[in-house]
Scaffold this motif. Structure first.
Motif, PDB file in Angstrom:
ATOM      1  N   VAL A   1      -5.278   4.659  -8.538  1.00  0.00           N
ATOM      2  CA  VAL A   1      -6.086   4.487  -7.243  1.00  0.00           C
ATOM      3  C   VAL A   1      -6.918   3.211  -7.135  1.00  0.00           C
ATOM      4  O   VAL A   1      -7.125   2.506  -5.994  1.00  0.00           O
TER       5      VAL A   1
ATOM      6  N   ILE B   1     -11.095  15.981  -1.917  1.00  0.00           N
ATOM      7  CA  ILE B   1     -10.074  15.765  -1.082  1.00  0.00           C
ATOM      8  C   ILE B   1     -10.275  16.299   0.499  1.00  0.00           C
ATOM      9  O   ILE B   1      -9.903  15.552   1.335  1.00  0.00           O
ATOM     10  N   VAL B   2     -11.128  17.269   0.472  1.00  0.00           N
ATOM     11  CA  VAL B   2     -11.551  17.408   1.772  1.00  0.00           C
ATOM     12  C   VAL B   2     -12.281  16.164   2.483  1.00  0.00           C
ATOM     13  O   VAL B   2     -12.028  16.134   3.638  1.00  0.00           O
TER      14      VAL B   2
ATOM     15  N   TYR C   1     -12.168  13.083   1.754  1.00  0.00           N
ATOM     16  CA  TYR C   1     -11.144  12.064   1.867  1.00  0.00           C
ATOM     17  C   TYR C   1     -10.307  12.347   3.213  1.00  0.00           C
ATOM     18  O   TYR C   1     -10.164  11.588   3.793  1.00  0.00           O
ATOM     19  N   LEU C   2      -9.892  13.784   3.215  1.00  0.00           N
ATOM     20  CA  LEU C   2      -9.019  13.989   4.465  1.00  0.00           C
ATOM     21  C   LEU C   2      -9.942  13.735   5.651  1.00  0.00           C
ATOM     22  O   LEU C   2      -9.602  13.333   6.981  1.00  0.00           O
ATOM     23  N   GLU C   3     -10.982  13.986   5.625  1.00  0.00           N
ATOM     24  CA  GLU C   3     -12.110  14.217   6.918  1.00  0.00           C
ATOM     25  C   GLU C   3     -12.102  12.373   7.251  1.00  0.00           C
ATOM     26  O   GLU C   3     -12.245  12.109   8.455  1.00  0.00           O
TER      27      GLU C   3
ATOM     28  N   GLN D   1      -8.230   7.755  11.750  1.00  0.00           N
ATOM     29  CA  GLN D   1      -7.109   7.873  12.556  1.00  0.00           C
ATOM     30  C   GLN D   1      -7.345   8.179  14.239  1.00  0.00           C
ATOM     31  O   GLN D   1      -6.913   7.476  14.942  1.00  0.00           O
TER      32      GLN D   1
ATOM     33  N   ARG E   1     -12.911  22.657  -8.183  1.00  0.00           N
ATOM     34  CA  ARG E   1     -13.764  22.683  -7.113  1.00  0.00           C
ATOM     35  C   ARG E   1     -14.130  21.299  -6.690  1.00  0.00           C
ATOM     36  O   ARG E   1     -14.053  20.779  -5.489  1.00  0.00           O
TER      37      ARG E   1
ATOM     38  N   LEU F   1       0.726  -1.169   0.131  1.00  0.00           N
ATOM     39  CA  LEU F   1      -0.028   0.062  -0.101  1.00  0.00           C
ATOM     40  C   LEU F   1       0.783   1.023  -0.033  1.00  0.00           C
ATOM     41  O   LEU F   1       0.474   2.214  -0.611  1.00  0.00           O
TER      42      LEU F   1
ATOM     43  N   PHE G   1     -12.104   8.876  -4.831  1.00  0.00           N
ATOM     44  CA  PHE G   1     -11.096   9.047  -5.850  1.00  0.00           C
ATOM     45  C   PHE G   1     -11.421   8.165  -7.005  1.00  0.00           C
ATOM     46  O   PHE G   1     -11.328   8.791  -8.287  1.00  0.00           O
TER      47      PHE G   1
ATOM     48  N   LEU H   1     -10.036  10.211   6.480  1.00  0.00           N
ATOM     49  CA  LEU H   1      -8.809   9.679   7.105  1.00  0.00           C
ATOM     50  C   LEU H   1      -8.607   9.906   8.639  1.00  0.00           C
ATOM     51  O   LEU H   1      -7.988   9.423   9.241  1.00  0.00           O
ATOM     52  N   LEU H   2      -8.962  11.427   8.801  1.00  0.00           N
ATOM     53  CA  LEU H   2      -8.741  11.822  10.087  1.00  0.00           C
ATOM     54  C   LEU H   2      -9.724  10.951  11.104  1.00  0.00           C
ATOM     55  O   LEU H   2      -9.295  10.565  12.060  1.00  0.00           O
TER      56      LEU H   2
ATOM     57  N   TYR I   1     -10.310  26.804  -0.017  1.00  0.00           N
ATOM     58  CA  TYR I   1     -11.518  27.436  -0.656  1.00  0.00           C
ATOM     59  C   TYR I   1     -11.585  28.906  -0.404  1.00  0.00           C
ATOM     60  O   TYR I   1     -12.130  29.429  -1.510  1.00  0.00           O
TER      61      TYR I   1
ATOM     62  N   TYR J   1      -2.874  15.020   9.403  1.00  0.00           N
ATOM     63  CA  TYR J   1      -4.134  15.026   8.572  1.00  0.00           C
ATOM     64  C   TYR J   1      -4.777  16.149   9.160  1.00  0.00           C
ATOM     65  O   TYR J   1      -5.596  16.903   7.967  1.00  0.00           O
TER      66      TYR J   1
ATOM     67  N   ALA K   1       2.166   1.671  -3.384  1.00  0.00           N
ATOM     68  CA  ALA K   1       1.066   2.210  -4.524  1.00  0.00           C
ATOM     69  C   ALA K   1       0.701   3.705  -4.064  1.00  0.00           C
ATOM     70  O   ALA K   1       0.674   4.675  -4.975  1.00  0.00           O
TER      71      ALA K   1
ATOM     72  N   LEU L   1      -6.078  19.048   6.524  1.00  0.00           N
ATOM     73  CA  LEU L   1      -7.561  19.289   6.177  1.00  0.00           C
ATOM     74  C   LEU L   1      -7.726  20.862   6.597  1.00  0.00           C
ATOM     75  O   LEU L   1      -8.442  21.427   5.665  1.00  0.00           O
TER      76      LEU L   1
ATOM     77  N   LEU M   1      -4.564   0.879  -5.211  1.00  0.00           N
ATOM     78  CA  LEU M   1      -4.671   1.468  -3.977  1.00  0.00           C
ATOM     79  C   LEU M   1      -5.874   0.703  -3.400  1.00  0.00           C
ATOM     80  O   LEU M   1      -5.572   0.156  -2.252  1.00  0.00           O
TER      81      LEU M   1
ATOM     82  N   PHE N   1     -12.618  18.256  -7.210  1.00  0.00           N
ATOM     83  CA  PHE N   1     -11.546  17.736  -6.601  1.00  0.00           C
ATOM     84  C   PHE N   1     -11.150  18.218  -5.262  1.00  0.00           C
ATOM     85  O   PHE N   1     -10.857  17.372  -4.279  1.00  0.00           O
ATOM     86  N   LYS N   2     -11.274  19.481  -5.058  1.00  0.00           N
ATOM     87  CA  LYS N   2     -11.079  20.074  -3.833  1.00  0.00           C
ATOM     88  C   LYS N   2     -11.892  19.594  -2.683  1.00  0.00           C
ATOM     89  O   LYS N   2     -11.421  18.915  -1.622  1.00  0.00           O
ATOM     90  N   ARG N   3     -13.164  19.502  -3.240  1.00  0.00           N
ATOM     91  CA  ARG N   3     -14.339  18.897  -2.207  1.00  0.00           C
ATOM     92  C   ARG N   3     -13.982  17.446  -1.832  1.00  0.00           C
ATOM     93  O   ARG N   3     -14.025  17.162  -0.775  1.00  0.00           O
TER      94      ARG N   3
ATOM     95  N   VAL O   1      -4.491  21.666  -6.594  1.00  0.00           N
ATOM     96  CA  VAL O   1      -5.458  20.614  -5.709  1.00  0.00           C
ATOM     97  C   VAL O   1      -4.560  19.375  -5.821  1.00  0.00           C
ATOM     98  O   VAL O   1      -4.507  18.630  -4.965  1.00  0.00           O
TER      99      VAL O   1
END
Lengths: 372, 700
Positions: free
Chosen positions: B508, B671-672, B674-676, B682, B665, A204, B570, B678-679, A370, A359, A207, A363, B511, B667-669, A232
Motif C-alpha cells: 500500500v 473498504i466501503v 474507500y469505494l465511496e 470517478q 468490521r 500503479l 489502508f 473511488l466512486l 454488513y 465501483y 502495484a 460499493l 501504491l 476493514f469492511k468499513r 473482506v
C-alpha cells in the motif's frame, strides 16, 4: 523513383492503408501492410521491414523532377525500433517515447501506418513511383540507398547550429520559424510528460496487481471471524483488481490516443523544422552567391549573375512551395490533433463511466456485506 | 435485576445470555469474575444474598465447564432473593412461547452440550407447568405483573448499582443490564401500570400467593429458557425497544442504555430469523417500528448458535457504543524544542456514566501515551488487548517544532491526529477499558496530571524495546506445551497475519507513493499542455489545450486526494493493525506467563510432596506438620494460579474474538469508505471529461 514515370497516380486508396500484422524475428520487425486498389475491392498485402520504410523516405527526399522539393514538409518516419534490446528498455524508451510502449509494438505500427497515410495523402509525394512500388510490389525494394539519408541528416545536424539563427528576409517565414521552434520544443516536452504520466499509471496498475494478489494470501478459513475477514480481503482484492484494470485502461487510452497524437505532433514539428531549415540553407546560399556576384570581376560577372538567378529562382520556388506546405501542414495538424483529442476524451469518458459503474456495484456489494 | 453481561464468559452460548440478563443480579457476577463481585457488594439491595452466593462461583465457572455453573447459581438463587422473583417474572412471558417451543427441536439444538444435564430436569418441570401458565394467553399478562413488581423494586437497585457500580468498576456489562431492566421496568410501567400497581407489592414479599406459584414454576423454567433463548430474547426485545422512549426521558437510566437497545433489537432479529414463533407476532404487535430499523445490523450476526465459540463471537458483535470521540484542532503550544502539540478531544455520548452529553478537553500527545501506560499497567495482566497509541516520532515532531509551515509537517500532524482519534475510539470500544476511571478522566477531566515517563526521549519506544527483549528471552526459556487447540492455532494465525499485514502495508505504501508520483506528473503535464496551448496559433486548438490543462489540473487534485485516501484508509489501517497484533501477542505472552507461574507452583508442590514423603520415610514427625502445611499452602497456590491461568485464557480468548470481529468490521468499513471515495473521484472524472468533450469537438 527518379524516372519520368514518377508522375503516375497512386493506385491504391490512401485511407485504406493499414498495418495489419507484425512478425518479429530477432532484431528484425516485419510489418504486413494491407491496402486496397482504387476502383476495386481487391486488397494488396505486402511485407516490409524498417529498411524498406527508410528506402521509401530516401526515395521521397531524392525525387529530382519535383520543382521546389526542398520546400516540402516530408511526413516524419518514426525512428528505427530495436526490439531485441529489451534489456535496454530505458534507452529505447528515450529514443522512441510512446512508440516503444504498448503491447506488441502497437503504437509503433500505428505510427508507421500513419506515416504511410500521410505520404499517400500528400498532394505531391503521392505521385512518387517509389510509394506505389512500396505498397504494391511483393518484392522488397532495394536497400542500397539507406546510407545516404543518414549522412544527410548528420550533416544537417551539424549545420543546423550555425544556420538556425540566421535572420530571414521574409517575415512570414521568420514568424513561422520562431513559432515552430517554440512549439516543437513544447510539444516534445508535453509528450515526455504525458509519457511519464502513462508510465506512472502502468506502475500503479502493477502495484495494484501486487496488492490484490497478496490480499489473497490473507485468506484463512479457521473460524467464523477469520472467514468474515477473509471475505473482506477477497472483496478488497476484487476492488483493487478493478482499480488496476482502470489504470491499465486509462494508460492504454492515453497511449493510443493523446500519446500518439502528441508524439506525431512533435515529429511533425520536427519535419516542418527540417523544411524550414532547408529553406534557410538555400537563403544563406543565395545571399553568399549575391555577395560574390557583387565582388566578382566583370568577366565572371555574367556567369555569376546567371548562377545567382538560378539560385534565386530555386529559392523562390522553395519559398512558395513551403508557404503552401505550411498552410496545408497546419490545417492537417490541427485536424489530426483534434481527432486525437476527441478520441481520447471519448475513450476516457467511457472508461470513467464504466469504472464508476463497476465501483458502485462493488460499493453496493460491500454495503450488503454488513447485513449478510 | 442486573442483567448479566453481554459478554459473559466465553463458553456461554448466546442463548444463555438472555437468561443471564434476567437472573443476573445474582448470576451476572459469576461471569465477569472478580470485578463483578465488587459490583455486587456495591448494591445493597435485595440482591445482596444472591451475590454472595455467586461470589464463589465465578472462579469455578472459569475453571469448570461453564454450563454447570450457570444452572447451579440459578437454582440457588431462585428462592432467596426477590431478584429471582423478578427473573421468574421475566420468564413468564417466554414461557408462554416456550410451551409451544419446547416441543420444537430448534430450541434444544443450540446449546445441547452445555446445558444438557442441568437443564434436563428443570425442563421437564417446565414442560409440565409452563403449559399451565401458558394455557391462557391472557394469563401471560398476569405473569408479567409479578415481574413488574420485581422490576419496580429493581429500579432503585438498578439505578443505584448502575451509577455507583458503573463508575467504580469496569463491569460495564452490568450497567447495561441494569439499564435494560430499568427500561423494561419502565416499559412495563407504561404497559401495565394500573393492574400492576395492585399486584406489585403482594407477590413479591409473599411468594406463596397466586402469582408466586407461577413464579416458582418459572424459576425452574429458567434453565430451560437457556435452551430456548430465542423466546427470551424476543420477549426482551419486544420490551426493550418499547422502553426506549420512556427510558431516555427518565433520569434513572444508566447511560449505556442506547447501546442496550441496539443489542436487544439485534437479538430480536436474530431470534426471529431463527425461530418464527408466535412471539414474533407479539413483538410485532407491541412495537414493530422499533425493532425494524435494527434489523439490518442484527442480521449480520444471526447464525444458529451451534458452537460455543461462534456464539461468543456473536455476542461480541453486539456491542456498539453511543460514544463518539473526535480529536481535532491540533495546535502547537509553546516555542522551540519545548513546544508540543495539543489536541482537542471532543466526546459526544448519551452514556450516563459521563457527566454530560458533550464535552471537550485539550490533551497533549504525551497524555495519550500516559493513558496507554496506565491502562496497560492495570489491564494487560488480565489478558486484555489494549490498543496501542501511535508511536512517538522524534523526526516528525522536531520538524513541527522547528516549525516551518511546510507540507510534510502538516501531513505529519494530520496523520497523528487521525491516529490518535482512532486510538481513542478503539479504547472506548473495548467494553472493559471504557469502564476504567482513567479513560473517563482522560475524556472528561479539565486538567490532567502531566504524564511522566513518556516525555523522556521516546521513552515509550525504549520501554517497548526493553519489554520486547525480555519477552523474547522468556519466550525462549518458556516452552509451553499448548493444550488448547484454539490458542495453538490462534497464536500461529496471529503471527502469520502480522507477516501478511506487513507485506500488505509495504504494497500500500508503494501504491500511495505511485499515486503521489502520478499526481506530480499530471501536474507537470498540465503545465506543459498549458504552455503548448498558449503558443498555439489556431485559436480553437489553443483554447482546447488550455481547457485540457485545466482538466489535467483537476485530475491532479483528484489523484492527490485519492493518494491521501489510500493512505488514510489502508496504509494507516494496516499500520494500526500491525501494532494491534503486537498487542494481541502481548496478551498471549501474558497468558503464557500465567501458565508459567502455575507450572512453577505445580513443580514446587511436587517438590514439597516429595519432601514430605522423604520425611515420612525418614520418620521425622516434627517436621512433617510443617511440610504438610507447606503442601496445603502450595496446593492453594496451584489452584489459585490455575484459576488465574484459566481466567486469563478465557479473557484473552474472549478479547481476541472480539478483536477479530472488530477487525473484520473495521476493514469492511474502510473498504466501503474507500469505494465511496473511488466512486466519487470517478464521478468527478466523468464530469471533467464531459465538460471537455465539446471543447475538443469545437476545434475547427
Amino acid at each position: 523513383m527518379e524516372g519520368s514515370s514518377a508522375e503516375a497516380e497512386l493506385s491504391v486508396s490512401a485511407s485504406s492503408i493499414r498495418i495489419t500484422d507484425l512478425t518479429q524475428d530477432g532484431d528484425i520487425l516485419t510489418f504486413a501492410i494491407a491496402s486496397q486498389k482504387l476502383n476495386s475491392s481487391v486488397g494488396v498485402c505486402v511485407f516490409r521491414a524498417y529498411e524498406d520504410f527508410d528506402w521509401l523516405q530516401q526515395s521521397l527526399f531524392s525525387q529530382e523532377n519535383v520543382p521546389g522539393i526542398q520546400g516540402i514538409i516530408f511526413p516524419p518516419l518514426p525512428p528505427k525500433a530495436l526490439p531485441s534490446q529489451s534489456n535496454m528498455q530505458a534507452k529505447t524508451l528515450k529514443q522512441l517515447g510512446f512508440l516503444a510502449l504498448g503491447k506488441d509494438w502497437q503504437g509503433y505500427c500505428k505510427a508507421l501506418e500513419f506515416y504511410l497515410q500521410q505520404v499517400a495523402t500528400h498532394p505531391t509525394l503521392c505521385k512518387c513511383k517509389a510509394l506505389d512500388s512500396f505498397l504494391i510490389n511483393s518484392e522488397s525494394p532495394g536497400k542500397q540507398r539507406g546510407r545516404k539519408g543518414i549522412l544527410n541528416r548528420l550533416s544537417q545536424a551539424v549545420e543546423e547550429m550555425r544556420k538556425e539563427s540566421h535572420k530571414d528576409v521574409d517575415n512570414f517565414f521568420q514568424n513561422e520559424r520562431n513559432k515552430n521552434t517554440n512549439i516543437a520544443a513544447l510539444s516534445k516536452v508535453a509528450t515526455e510528460k504525458l509519457l511519464d504520466v502513462v508510465m506512472t499509471e502502468q506502475k500503479l496498475a502493477l502495484a495494484c496487481g501486487h496488492f490484490s494478489t497478496s490480499l489473497h494470501l490473507c485468506v484463512n478459513q479457521d473460524d467464523a471471524a477469520a472467514v468474515a475477514f477473509s471475505k473482506v480481503c477477497l472483496k478488497l482484492s476484487d476492488i483493487i483488481e478493478a482499480v488496476k484494470r482502470n489504470f491499465e485502461k486509462v494508460a492504454t487510452n492515453n497511449l493510443t490516443t493523446l500519446g500518439l497524437g502528441l508524439d506525431l505532433e512533435s515529429r511533425n514539428q520536427e519535419a516542418e523544422k527540417e523544411m524550414l531549415f532547408r529553406r534557410t540553407c538555400k537563403l544563406i546560399e543565395l545571399e553568399t552567391v549575391k555577395k560574390s556576384t557583387e565582388k566578382a570581376k566583370a568577366n565572371k560577372r555574367e556567369v555569376m549573375e546567371a548562377f545567382q538567378k538560378a539560385v534565386e529562382k530555386e529559392f523562390n520556388l522553395i519559398s512558395s512551395v513551403g508557404k503552401q506546405e505550411i498552410e496545408r501542414f497546419n490545417n492537417s495538424r490541427v485536424n489530426v490533433l483534434k481527432n486525437f483529442l476527441i478520441d481520447w476524451c471519448e475513450q476516457q469518458l467511457n472508461a470513467a463511466k464504466e469504472y464508476a459503474e463497476l465501483y458502485s456495484q462493488h460499493l453496493e456489494a460491500c454495503r450488503n456485506m454488513y447485513s449478510e | 435485576m442486573a442483567a448479566s453481561s453481554e459478554r459473559s464468559p466465553p463458553p456461554f452460548p448466546d442463548s444463555e445470555e438472555p437468561e443471564l440478563l434476567e437472573d443476573s443480579d445474582d448470576g451476572a457476577d459469576a461471569f465477569t469474575g472478580t470485578s463483578i463481585s465488587e459490583m455486587d457488594s456495591l448494591s445493597p439491595d435485595t440482591t445482596g444474598p444472591p451475590k454472595d452466593i455467586f461470589n464463589d462461583p465465578p472462579e469455578d465457572i472459569f475453571s469448570d465447564p461453564l454450563s454447570d455453573i450457570n444452572s447451579e447459581p440459578q437454582k440457588n438463587v431462585k428462592m432467596p432473593s426477590p431478584g429471582s422473583d423478578e427473573a421468574v417474572d421475566l420468564f413468564s412471558d417466554p414461557l408462554d412461547d416456550e410451551a409451544d417451543v419446547i416441543s420444537s427441536p430448534e430450541v434444544q439444538n443450540p446449546v445441547p452440550d452445555l446445558l444438557n444435564e442441568p437443564v434436563e430436569a428443570p425442563k421437564s418441570d417446565v414442560i409440565v407447568e409452563a403449559p399451565r401458565d401458558a394455557s391462557s394467553m391472557p394469563v401471560h399478562k398476569n405473569a408479567i405483573a409479578p415481574r413488574q413488581q420485581g422490576i419496580f423494586e429493581d429500579p432503585p437497585k438498578g439505578s443505584s448499582k448502575g451509577s455507583t457500580a458503573n463508575k467504580a468498576e469496569s463491569a460495564e456489562l452490568f450497567g447495561d443490564d441494569d439499564d435494560d431492566d430499568d427500561e423494561e421496568d419502565e416499559e412495563e410501567e407504561d404497559l401495565f401500570k394500573e393492574p400492576l400497581k395492585g399486584m406489585t407489592k403482594n407477590p413479591q414479599p409473599s411468594a406463596a400467593s397466586g402469582p408466586p406459584v407461577n413464579v416458582f414454576t418459572e424459576v425452574k423454567v429458567k434453565p430451560q429458557v437457556k435452551d430456548d433463548p430465542m423466546d427470551l430474547f424476543t420477549e426482551e426485545a419486544v420490551t426493550a425497544p418499547a422502553a426506549k422512549p420512556s427510558a431516555s426521558s427518565s433520569s434513572r437510566t444508566n447511560g449505556v442504555h442506547s447501546e442496550e437497545q441496539d443489542i436487544f433489537s439485534e437479538a430480536t432479529v436474530e431470534l426471529s430469523l431463527d425461530s418464527p414463533h408466535n412471539d414474533r407476532k407479539k413483538k410485532d404487535v407491541v412495537k414493530p417500528s422499533v425493532s425494524a430499523p435494527a434489523a439490518p445490523v442484527a442480521s449480520s450476526s444471526s447464525k444458529p448458535p451451534s458452537k460455543t465459540l461462534e456464539e461468543l463471537e456473536e455476542e461480541e458483535s453486539e456491542d456498539k457504543f453511543d460514544l463518539n470521540i473526535s480529536v481535532t484542532n491540533p495546535e502547537k503550544v509553546g516555542d522551540g524544542m519545548n513546544a508540543y502539540m495539543a489536541y482537542k478531544v471532543s466526546t459526544q455520548t448519551s452514556l450516563t456514566m459521563f457527566r454530560s452529553k458533550t464535552f471537550t478537553v485539550r490533551r497533549r500527545f504525551s497524555d495519550f501515551l500516559g493513558l496507554y501506560e496506565k491502562l496497560s499497567e492495570k489491564h494487560s495482566q488480565n489478558g486484555y488487548i489494549i490498543p496501542p497509541p501511535p508511536e512517538k516520532s522524534i523526526l516528525g515532531m522536531t520538524k513541527v517544532k522547528v516549525g516551518k509551515e511546510d507540507p510534510s509537517s502538516a501531513e505529519f500532524v494530520e496523520r497523528r491526529r487521525a491516529a490518535l482519534e482512532r486510538y481513542l475510539q478503539r479504547v472506548v470500544c473495548h467494553p472493559s477499558l471504557l469502564q476504567d476511571p482513567d479513560v473517563r478522566e482522560f475524556l472528561e477531566k479539565e486538567e490532567l496530571p502531566r504524564a511522566v515517563g513518556t516525555q523522556a526521549l521516546s521513552g515509550a519506544g525504549f520501554l517497548k524495546m526493553l519489554n520486547k527483549a525480555t519477552d523474547a528471552v522468556s519466550k525462549m526459556t518458556i516452552k509451553m506445551n499448548e493444550q488448547d487447540v484454539w490458542f495453538d492455532e490462534k497464536i500461529q494465525d496471529v503471527e502469520n497475519e502480522e507477516q501478511q499485514l506487513r507485506k500488505l502495508h509495504v504494497m500500500v505504501e508503494s501504491l500511495v507513493n505511485h499515486r503521489k508520483e502520478l499526481s506530480g506528473n499530471t501536474a507537470v503535464f498540465a503545465k506543459s499542455v498549458a504552455m503548448l496551448g498558449s503558443s498555439e496559433d489556431n485559436t480553437a486548438l489553443s483554447r482546447a489545450l488550455s481547457q485540457l490543462a485545466e482538466v489535467e489540473d483537476r485530475i491532479e487534485q483528484l489523484h492527490q486526494d485519492q493518494a491521501s485516501n489510500d493512505f488514510f484508509t489502508f496504509s494507516e489501517l494496516l499500520a494500526d493493525y500491525i501494532r494491534l497484533l503486537g498487542a494481541v501477542r502481548g496478551c498471549f505472552d501474558q497468558r503464557m506467563k500465567a501458565w508459567q507461574r502455575w507450572q512453577d507452583a505445580e513443580n514446587m508442590l511436587q517438590k514439597k510432596r516429595e519432601a514430605e514423603a522423604k520425611l515420612l520415610w525418614a520418620n521425622k514427625p516434627d517436621k512433617l506438620q510443617q511440610a504438610k502445611d507447606e503442601i496445603t499452602e502450595w496446593e492453594a497456590k496451584v489452584t489459585q494460579f490455575e484459576r488465574d491461568f484459566d481466567r486469563i485464557s478465557a479473557t484473552v480468548q474472549k478479547d481476541v474474538i472480539r478483536f477479530d470481529k472488530e477487525k473484520a468490521r473495521d476493514f469492511k468499513r474502510q473498504i466501503v469508505k474507500y469505494l465511496e471515495s473511488l466512486l466519487h473521484s470517478q464521478q468527478q472524472l466523468i464530469k471533467y471529461w464531459e465538460a471537455f468533450l465539446p471543447e475538443a469537438k469545437a476545434i475547427a
